[in-house]
Design a protein around this motif. Sequence first.
Motif, mmCIF file in Angstrom:
data_model
loop_
_atom_site.group_PDB
_atom_site.id
_atom_site.type_symbol
_atom_site.label_atom_id
_atom_site.label_comp_id
_atom_site.label_asym_id
_atom_site.label_seq_id
_atom_site.Cartn_x
_atom_site.Cartn_y
_atom_site.Cartn_z
ATOM 1 N N VAL A 149 -12.000 6.340 -2.351
ATOM 2 C CA VAL A 149 -12.010 5.148 -1.603
ATOM 3 C C VAL A 149 -12.900 5.556 -0.371
ATOM 4 N N ALA A 150 -12.987 6.695 -0.096
ATOM 5 C CA ALA A 150 -14.203 7.103 0.934
ATOM 6 C C ALA A 150 -14.412 8.566 0.535
ATOM 7 N N ALA A 151 -15.939 9.028 1.002
ATOM 8 C CA ALA A 151 -16.271 10.185 0.840
ATOM 9 C C ALA A 151 -16.966 10.728 2.133
ATOM 10 N N VAL A 193 -9.991 24.660 -2.286
ATOM 11 C CA VAL A 193 -9.494 23.595 -2.291
ATOM 12 C C VAL A 193 -8.075 23.320 -1.385
ATOM 13 N N GLU A 194 -8.295 22.180 -0.737
ATOM 14 C CA GLU A 194 -6.933 21.795 0.024
ATOM 15 C C GLU A 194 -6.858 20.313 -0.166
ATOM 16 N N ARG A 195 -5.473 20.093 -0.398
ATOM 17 C CA ARG A 195 -5.201 18.883 -1.010
ATOM 18 C C ARG A 195 -4.021 18.254 -0.032
ATOM 19 N N LEU A 196 -4.005 17.220 0.295
ATOM 20 C CA LEU A 196 -3.229 16.283 1.268
ATOM 21 C C LEU A 196 -2.412 14.929 0.549
ATOM 22 N N ARG A 197 -1.088 14.672 0.646
ATOM 23 C CA ARG A 197 -0.508 13.675 0.059
ATOM 24 C C ARG A 197 -0.084 13.117 1.385
ATOM 25 N N LEU A 198 -0.619 11.864 1.509
ATOM 26 C CA LEU A 198 -0.368 11.058 2.786
ATOM 27 C C LEU A 198 0.428 9.711 2.628
ATOM 28 N N SER A 199 1.285 9.458 3.436
ATOM 29 C CA SER A 199 1.837 8.144 3.607
ATOM 30 C C SER A 199 1.745 7.506 4.749
ATOM 31 N N PRO A 200 0.922 6.304 4.535
ATOM 32 C CA PRO A 200 0.395 5.506 5.934
ATOM 33 C C PRO A 200 1.624 5.316 6.631
ATOM 34 N N THR A 201 1.465 5.241 7.934
ATOM 35 C CA THR A 201 2.403 4.599 9.067
ATOM 36 C C THR A 201 2.454 3.037 8.735
ATOM 37 N N SER A 202 3.237 2.310 9.519
ATOM 38 C CA SER A 202 3.390 0.994 9.332
ATOM 39 C C SER A 202 2.150 0.320 10.028
ATOM 40 N N ARG A 203 1.327 1.174 10.791
ATOM 41 C CA ARG A 203 0.164 0.236 11.395
ATOM 42 C C ARG A 203 -1.121 0.823 11.022
ATOM 43 N N SER A 204 -1.183 1.489 9.972
ATOM 44 C CA SER A 204 -2.462 2.441 9.466
ATOM 45 C C SER A 204 -3.264 1.135 8.546
ATOM 46 N N ALA A 205 -4.630 1.126 9.160
ATOM 47 C CA ALA A 205 -5.429 0.049 8.304
ATOM 48 C C ALA A 205 -5.688 0.660 7.032
ATOM 49 N N LEU A 206 -5.756 1.968 6.908
ATOM 50 C CA LEU A 206 -6.152 2.670 5.455
ATOM 51 C C LEU A 206 -4.883 2.752 4.753
ATOM 52 N N ARG A 207 -4.859 2.357 3.603
ATOM 53 C CA ARG A 207 -3.547 2.600 2.668
ATOM 54 C C ARG A 207 -3.787 2.674 1.224
ATOM 55 N N GLY A 208 -2.925 3.034 0.346
ATOM 56 C CA GLY A 208 -2.977 3.470 -0.977
ATOM 57 C C GLY A 208 -3.156 2.058 -1.677
ATOM 58 N N GLY A 255 0.959 -1.270 -0.004
ATOM 59 C CA GLY A 255 0.017 -0.016 -0.101
ATOM 60 C C GLY A 255 0.797 1.210 0.134
ATOM 61 N N GLY A 256 0.434 2.170 -0.744
ATOM 62 C CA GLY A 256 1.232 3.247 -0.938
ATOM 63 C C GLY A 256 0.404 4.814 -0.413
ATOM 64 N N LEU A 257 0.511 5.708 -1.149
ATOM 65 C CA LEU A 257 0.270 6.887 -0.782
ATOM 66 C C LEU A 257 -1.351 7.007 -1.087
ATOM 67 N N LEU A 258 -2.006 7.762 -0.163
ATOM 68 C CA LEU A 258 -3.405 8.239 -0.268
ATOM 69 C C LEU A 258 -3.444 9.775 -0.449
ATOM 70 N N TYR A 259 -4.566 10.134 -1.251
ATOM 71 C CA TYR A 259 -4.569 11.597 -1.593
ATOM 72 C C TYR A 259 -6.166 11.884 -0.930
ATOM 73 N N TRP A 315 -12.833 13.930 -0.040
ATOM 74 C CA TRP A 315 -12.778 12.476 -0.464
ATOM 75 C C TRP A 315 -11.489 11.980 -0.589
ATOM 76 N N ILE A 316 -11.179 10.700 -0.346
ATOM 77 C CA ILE A 316 -9.595 9.991 -0.405
ATOM 78 C C ILE A 316 -9.710 9.196 -1.697
ATOM 79 N N THR A 317 -8.517 9.093 -2.292
ATOM 80 C CA THR A 317 -8.103 8.574 -3.497
ATOM 81 C C THR A 317 -6.901 7.871 -3.393
ATOM 82 N N ARG A 318 -6.684 6.650 -4.319
ATOM 83 C CA ARG A 318 -5.366 6.121 -4.452
ATOM 84 C C ARG A 318 -4.243 6.780 -5.293
ATOM 85 N N ASP A 319 -4.842 7.440 -6.017
ATOM 86 C CA ASP A 319 -4.265 8.101 -7.124
ATOM 87 C C ASP A 319 -4.563 9.756 -7.096
#
Length: 194
Positions: free
Chosen positions: A137-139, A179-194, A111-115, A163-167
Amino acid sequence: MIVELRQYTLRPGRRDELIELFDREFVESQEQLGMMVLGQFRDLDRPDRFVWLRGFADMTARRKGLQDFYSGPVWAEHGPAANATMIDSDDVLLLRAITAPPQRSRDTIQGGLLYVTAWFRDHRFDPEFADRVPGAVAAFTTEYAVNDFPALPIREGEHVLVWITRDPVDVTAPDGVRVERLRLSPTSRSALRG
């Protein structure tokens, strides 16, 4: 589902310290009280930001879970260390899920980044706006219930669609939308991943 999108500004260089403490002490301890730790992340564009999502079945479950956790033994023991890493923990949007994020195992390595994209305007959004987002992925949209746990402030008076997307997805915002945008890298224990 009620969701908090929590963005913490941390003291310089202390993000990994908070992540290690959070992943070790605050995931299962909250889930045992009925809360859902949906994901925790490093903000790739702001090195001193920690972002996480916490979910609740409804507002009643939110109040009970927060009361139990913040008056309980885990927070009493580890809360001061967590607070010592933070400059600000009040950047919180209280949201209602339009489509809830999928549940995954915390043991999944892949799993990679989430947006995350957030649209803000001066009046409510119609939840159907979320249908315009390919691959969401979710809204979420603003939850307008009163914050019945005032010890944890939330941003009030906000009208938001998130909303959250994988791309990365660039959906043209209507006029009058910030508009605000976040590029997020999940921690090793995050349940939600890209």
